[in-house]
Design an enzyme around this catalytic site. Structure first.
Site, PDB file in Angstrom:
ATOM      1  N   HIS A   7       0.758  -1.372   0.101  1.00  0.00           N
ATOM      2  CA  HIS A   7      -0.098   0.169  -0.081  1.00  0.00           C
ATOM      3  C   HIS A   7       0.959   1.152  -0.113  1.00  0.00           C
ATOM      4  O   HIS A   7       1.854   1.219   0.681  1.00  0.00           O
ATOM      5  CB  HIS A   7      -1.074  -0.172   1.157  1.00  0.00           C
ATOM      6  CG  HIS A   7      -0.093  -0.050   2.543  1.00  0.00           C
ATOM      7  ND1 HIS A   7       0.266   1.087   3.075  1.00  0.00           N
ATOM      8  CD2 HIS A   7       0.192  -1.179   3.294  1.00  0.00           C
ATOM      9  CE1 HIS A   7       0.769   0.792   4.283  1.00  0.00           C
ATOM     10  NE2 HIS A   7       0.741  -0.700   4.297  1.00  0.00           N
ATOM     11  N   ASP A   8       0.511   2.327  -0.930  1.00  0.00           N
ATOM     12  CA  ASP A   8       1.009   3.716  -0.839  1.00  0.00           C
ATOM     13  C   ASP A   8       2.459   3.690  -1.324  1.00  0.00           C
ATOM     14  O   ASP A   8       3.095   4.621  -1.177  1.00  0.00           O
ATOM     15  CB  ASP A   8       0.814   4.170   0.579  1.00  0.00           C
ATOM     16  CG  ASP A   8      -0.487   4.268   1.242  1.00  0.00           C
ATOM     17  OD1 ASP A   8      -1.296   4.865   0.597  1.00  0.00           O
ATOM     18  OD2 ASP A   8      -0.620   3.473   2.247  1.00  0.00           O
ATOM     19  N   GLY A  16       4.980  -1.178   2.938  1.00  0.00           N
ATOM     20  CA  GLY A  16       4.314   0.255   2.886  1.00  0.00           C
ATOM     21  C   GLY A  16       4.980   1.705   2.598  1.00  0.00           C
ATOM     22  O   GLY A  16       5.932   1.630   3.050  1.00  0.00           O
TER      23      GLY A  16
END
Length: 267
Positions: free
Chosen positions: A123-124, A141
């Site tokens: 994520h991200d 992340g």
């Protein structure tokens, strides 16, 4: 305009957008909020869900999973995106997750990348253009990876680490610190081993550019003085060199991670 071919056993939910000239193979599943650009090939048993956008000319191999909820316990189902650019090759068992509220609700992948089997983009993350991740390499992340960087097989990059452009991460490394542009790392706890000379030569950097980068590197990681003092010295000597200043800008940027250092001076 080329015809799109969708196998009879594939499932495309209402709302899914598939471009012209695409192929979707047997038993693949495409969710309702997915958008796939022209001339993509999705092989069998691929799952693409969530608010996922894929550019043109991508090739996605069996058992890849794109767009499922992030592996972050803080994620509460907020709307977030996974955006993948053009001409990417995504091999078997690759996983990519969308963003979270703590990272801007977006994971992005650039163009012309190769993700070998079983790689993971969490994520991200922000992945640049022409990046290569070798088999089983993983990004935690909020990691950023610059253009033309290579992440060696079985390597793991800690959350919020930055990998500079044209950097080379050796295989089986745990990367806990920011890696400068054009740097090369080795070791199970990654340390700088010099510059990515082979990569620079392959990408047709001139001998003068490589020589200048070597000189700046040796000054920057000299045992003399503090890092701040050495940065000032490099700026005073190489302020008109775009490549060197890219490294300096990287070092001076805000970050939550320390800078990856050499175990000894070599370049």
């Amino acid at each position: 305009m080329q015809k799109t071919e969708i196998h009879s056993s594939a499932i495309l939910e209402p709302g899914a957008k598939i471009g012209s000239g695409c192929y979707v193979g047997p038993f693949s599943y495409i969710g309702p909020d997915v958008s796939i650009g022209d001339n993509c090939r999705v092989e069998s048993h691929v799952v693409i869900v969530g608010n996922t956008t894929i550019g043109k000319g991508c090739h996605i191999f069996p058992f890849a999973s794109l767009g499922h909820r992030p592996q972050d316990l803080k994620f509460k189902g907020e709307a977030s995106q996974l955006i993948i650019g053009d001409n990417n090759m995504i091999r078997e068992y690759v996983t990519m997750n969308p963003g979270t509220e703590g990272g801007g609700l977006k994971t992005t992948v650039g163009h012309n990348c190769l993700f070998m089997a079983s790689t993971h983009v969490a994520h991200d993350c922000v992945v640049g253009d022409s990046v290569i991740m070798a088999n089983n390499a993983t990004l935690a992340g909020h990691v950023s990876v610059g253009d033309f960087a290579i992440i060696g097989g079985l390597s793991g990059v800690l959350q919020r680490v930055r990998i500079g452009s044209h950097a080379m991460i050796g295989g089986m490394s745990a990367v806990e610190s920011d890696v400068i542009p054009y740097g090369s790392t080795i070791g199970d706890r990654a340390f700088l081993s010099g510059l990515n000379i082979i990569g620079l030569k392959r990408r047709n950097f001139s001998r003068d550019d490589i020589h200048t980068l070597r000189s700046a590197y040796r000054l920057l990681f000299s045992p003399e003085g503090t890092l701040s003092e050495r940065v000032d010295d490099v700026i005073s000597r190489f302020k008109d060199n775009e490549l060197v200043m890219e490294i300096i800008d990287f070092i001076r940027s805000d970050t939550s991670r320390p800078l990856c250092q050499p175990s000894e001076i070599s370049a």
